[in-house]
Design a protein around this motif. Structure first.
Motif, PDB file in Angstrom:
ATOM      1  N   GLN A   9       0.939  -1.291  -0.034  1.00  0.00           N
ATOM      2  CA  GLN A   9      -0.012   0.061  -0.031  1.00  0.00           C
ATOM      3  C   GLN A   9       0.757   1.269   0.005  1.00  0.00           C
ATOM      4  OE1 GLN A   9      -2.269  -0.895   3.646  1.00  0.00           O
ATOM      5  NE2 GLN A   9      -4.149  -1.191   2.325  1.00  0.00           N
ATOM      6  N   ASP A  10       1.765   1.320   0.882  1.00  0.00           N
ATOM      7  CA  ASP A  10       2.748   2.433   0.851  1.00  0.00           C
ATOM      8  C   ASP A  10       3.469   2.705  -0.356  1.00  0.00           C
ATOM      9  OD1 ASP A  10       2.280   2.735   3.507  1.00  0.00           O
ATOM     10  OD2 ASP A  10       4.141   1.921   4.169  1.00  0.00           O
ATOM     11  N   ARG A  11       4.073   1.561  -1.000  1.00  0.00           N
ATOM     12  CA  ARG A  11       4.598   1.584  -2.327  1.00  0.00           C
ATOM     13  C   ARG A  11       3.808   2.258  -3.585  1.00  0.00           C
ATOM     14  NH1 ARG A  11       4.350  -0.917  -6.885  1.00  0.00           N
ATOM     15  NH2 ARG A  11       2.948  -2.613  -6.184  1.00  0.00           N
ATOM     16  N   GLN A  12       2.201   1.519  -3.590  1.00  0.00           N
ATOM     17  CA  GLN A  12       1.289   2.212  -4.339  1.00  0.00           C
ATOM     18  C   GLN A  12       1.084   3.615  -4.254  1.00  0.00           C
ATOM     19  OE1 GLN A  12      -2.042  -0.207  -4.916  1.00  0.00           O
ATOM     20  NE2 GLN A  12      -0.940  -2.026  -5.025  1.00  0.00           N
ATOM     21  N   LEU A  41       3.159   5.942  -2.532  1.00  0.00           N
ATOM     22  CA  LEU A  41       4.294   6.562  -3.376  1.00  0.00           C
ATOM     23  C   LEU A  41       4.462   6.684  -4.881  1.00  0.00           C
ATOM     24  CD1 LEU A  41       6.907   8.016  -2.724  1.00  0.00           C
ATOM     25  CD2 LEU A  41       8.222   5.972  -2.661  1.00  0.00           C
ATOM     26  N   ARG A  42       4.122   5.766  -5.373  1.00  0.00           N
ATOM     27  CA  ARG A  42       4.104   5.767  -7.030  1.00  0.00           C
ATOM     28  C   ARG A  42       3.089   6.793  -7.548  1.00  0.00           C
ATOM     29  NH1 ARG A  42       1.643   3.563 -11.498  1.00  0.00           N
ATOM     30  NH2 ARG A  42       3.120   2.781 -13.002  1.00  0.00           N
ATOM     31  N   GLY A  43       1.974   6.891  -6.742  1.00  0.00           N
ATOM     32  CA  GLY A  43       0.810   7.934  -7.227  1.00  0.00           C
ATOM     33  C   GLY A  43       1.360   9.156  -7.020  1.00  0.00           C
ATOM     34  N   LEU A  44       2.169   9.508  -5.753  1.00  0.00           N
ATOM     35  CA  LEU A  44       2.470  10.873  -5.520  1.00  0.00           C
ATOM     36  C   LEU A  44       3.826  11.081  -6.782  1.00  0.00           C
ATOM     37  CD1 LEU A  44       2.677  10.528  -1.511  1.00  0.00           C
ATOM     38  CD2 LEU A  44       1.237  11.893  -3.028  1.00  0.00           C
ATOM     39  N   LEU A  45       4.503  10.006  -6.774  1.00  0.00           N
ATOM     40  CA  LEU A  45       5.419  10.367  -7.764  1.00  0.00           C
ATOM     41  C   LEU A  45       4.886  10.634  -9.358  1.00  0.00           C
ATOM     42  CD1 LEU A  45       8.121   7.787  -6.872  1.00  0.00           C
ATOM     43  CD2 LEU A  45       8.481  10.186  -6.826  1.00  0.00           C
ATOM     44  N   LEU A  46       3.776  10.083  -9.665  1.00  0.00           N
ATOM     45  CA  LEU A  46       3.119  10.291 -10.978  1.00  0.00           C
ATOM     46  C   LEU A  46       2.364  11.623 -10.928  1.00  0.00           C
ATOM     47  CD1 LEU A  46       1.745   6.516 -11.699  1.00  0.00           C
ATOM     48  CD2 LEU A  46       3.639   8.000 -12.818  1.00  0.00           C
ATOM     49  N   THR A  47       2.027  11.918  -9.963  1.00  0.00           N
ATOM     50  CA  THR A  47       1.293  13.205  -9.967  1.00  0.00           C
ATOM     51  C   THR A  47       2.279  14.452  -9.777  1.00  0.00           C
ATOM     52  OG1 THR A  47      -0.659  12.294  -8.216  1.00  0.00           O
ATOM     53  CG2 THR A  47      -0.232  14.619  -8.326  1.00  0.00           C
ATOM     54  N   GLY A  48       3.208  14.160  -9.125  1.00  0.00           N
ATOM     55  CA  GLY A  48       4.328  14.956  -8.935  1.00  0.00           C
ATOM     56  C   GLY A  48       5.204  15.275 -10.395  1.00  0.00           C
ATOM     57  N   GLY A  49       5.157  14.149 -11.159  1.00  0.00           N
ATOM     58  CA  GLY A  49       5.909  14.096 -12.436  1.00  0.00           C
ATOM     59  C   GLY A  49       4.970  14.827 -13.515  1.00  0.00           C
ATOM     60  N   GLY A  50       3.765  14.993 -13.417  1.00  0.00           N
ATOM     61  CA  GLY A  50       2.713  15.500 -14.279  1.00  0.00           C
ATOM     62  C   GLY A  50       2.608  16.884 -13.750  1.00  0.00           C
ATOM     63  N   SER A  51       2.952  17.517 -12.709  1.00  0.00           N
ATOM     64  CA  SER A  51       2.863  18.726 -12.395  1.00  0.00           C
ATOM     65  C   SER A  51       3.729  19.679 -13.105  1.00  0.00           C
ATOM     66  CB  SER A  51       2.940  18.987 -10.895  1.00  0.00           C
ATOM     67  OG  SER A  51       4.104  18.918 -10.631  1.00  0.00           O
ATOM     68  N   ALA A  52       3.151  21.022 -12.948  1.00  0.00           N
ATOM     69  CA  ALA A  52       4.040  22.062 -13.559  1.00  0.00           C
ATOM     70  C   ALA A  52       5.222  22.122 -12.842  1.00  0.00           C
ATOM     71  CB  ALA A  52       3.234  23.583 -13.649  1.00  0.00           C
ATOM     72  N   PRO A  53       6.378  22.602 -13.651  1.00  0.00           N
ATOM     73  CA  PRO A  53       7.662  22.753 -12.944  1.00  0.00           C
ATOM     74  C   PRO A  53       7.564  23.963 -12.102  1.00  0.00           C
ATOM     75  CG  PRO A  53       7.841  22.717 -15.558  1.00  0.00           C
ATOM     76  CD  PRO A  53       6.302  22.969 -15.059  1.00  0.00           C
ATOM     77  N   THR A  54       8.582  23.631 -11.183  1.00  0.00           N
ATOM     78  CA  THR A  54       8.606  24.975  -9.935  1.00  0.00           C
ATOM     79  C   THR A  54      10.105  25.319  -9.869  1.00  0.00           C
ATOM     80  OG1 THR A  54       8.971  23.200  -8.336  1.00  0.00           O
ATOM     81  CG2 THR A  54       6.607  23.847  -8.749  1.00  0.00           C
ATOM     82  N   VAL A  55      10.216  26.254  -9.227  1.00  0.00           N
ATOM     83  CA  VAL A  55      11.478  26.460  -8.589  1.00  0.00           C
ATOM     84  C   VAL A  55      12.560  25.383  -8.245  1.00  0.00           C
ATOM     85  CG1 VAL A  55      12.993  28.141  -7.268  1.00  0.00           C
ATOM     86  CG2 VAL A  55      10.671  28.898  -8.027  1.00  0.00           C
ATOM     87  N   PRO A  56      13.482  25.141  -8.760  1.00  0.00           N
ATOM     88  CA  PRO A  56      14.374  24.130  -8.216  1.00  0.00           C
ATOM     89  C   PRO A  56      14.737  24.025  -6.689  1.00  0.00           C
ATOM     90  CG  PRO A  56      15.404  25.085 -10.305  1.00  0.00           C
ATOM     91  CD  PRO A  56      14.254  26.065  -9.803  1.00  0.00           C
ATOM     92  N   VAL A  57      14.773  23.170  -6.064  1.00  0.00           N
ATOM     93  CA  VAL A  57      15.286  23.171  -4.608  1.00  0.00           C
ATOM     94  C   VAL A  57      16.834  23.250  -4.635  1.00  0.00           C
ATOM     95  CG1 VAL A  57      14.947  21.738  -2.524  1.00  0.00           C
ATOM     96  CG2 VAL A  57      13.073  22.082  -3.904  1.00  0.00           C
ATOM     97  N   ASP A  58      17.388  23.853  -4.162  1.00  0.00           N
ATOM     98  CA  ASP A  58      18.860  23.798  -4.222  1.00  0.00           C
ATOM     99  C   ASP A  58      19.654  24.124  -2.948  1.00  0.00           C
ATOM    100  OD1 ASP A  58      18.534  26.567  -4.062  1.00  0.00           O
ATOM    101  OD2 ASP A  58      19.162  27.267  -5.927  1.00  0.00           O
TER     102      ASP A  58
END
Length: 109
Positions: A40-43, A45-62
């Motif tokens: 469940q945790d893996r799924q 996390l995968r959903g969050l990563l896919l959502t993040g990957g599809g979101s608009a670019p933001t300011v880089p964390v540096d």
């Protein structure tokens, strides 16, 4: 709690029994529940990563972003609000950082 019966080949049952004995689980049910929770945790996390990957670019964390974040934490700790005693709530309410600098100043208590 509901009950579910599963059929396993002898090799998988032996593997489960070995994991229960060597990894400190009390029963095979505890081991299977742990596997399900991890999946469940893996799924999630995968959903969050896919959502993040599809979101608009933001300011880089540096480096500047993390320097500013560390400075905020130090200020909270200096004020005597340790992170374990609720200071993390105030940290979470601070304004977002953009390009390593705060867009607004947090109000002092």
């Amino acid at each position: 709690m509901s009950t579910m019966n599963i059929s396993l080949p002898d090799t998988l049952k032996a593997f489960v029994d070995e994991q229960v004995n060597h990894r400190g689980y009390g029963t095979s049910s505890e081991y299977v529940r742990e596997l399900i929770r991890k999946d469940q945790d893996r799924q999630q996390l995968r959903g969050l990563l896919l959502t993040g990957g599809g979101s608009a670019p933001t300011v880089p964390v540096d480096h500047d972003y993390f320097d500013a974040l560390r400075a905020r934490v130090r200020r909270l700790v200096r004020r005597g609000q340790t992170l374990m005693c609720g200071g993390y709530r105030q940290l979470a309410q601070l304004p977002a950082l953009e390009q390593g600098r705060s867009t607004a100043r947090a109000k002092r208590p």
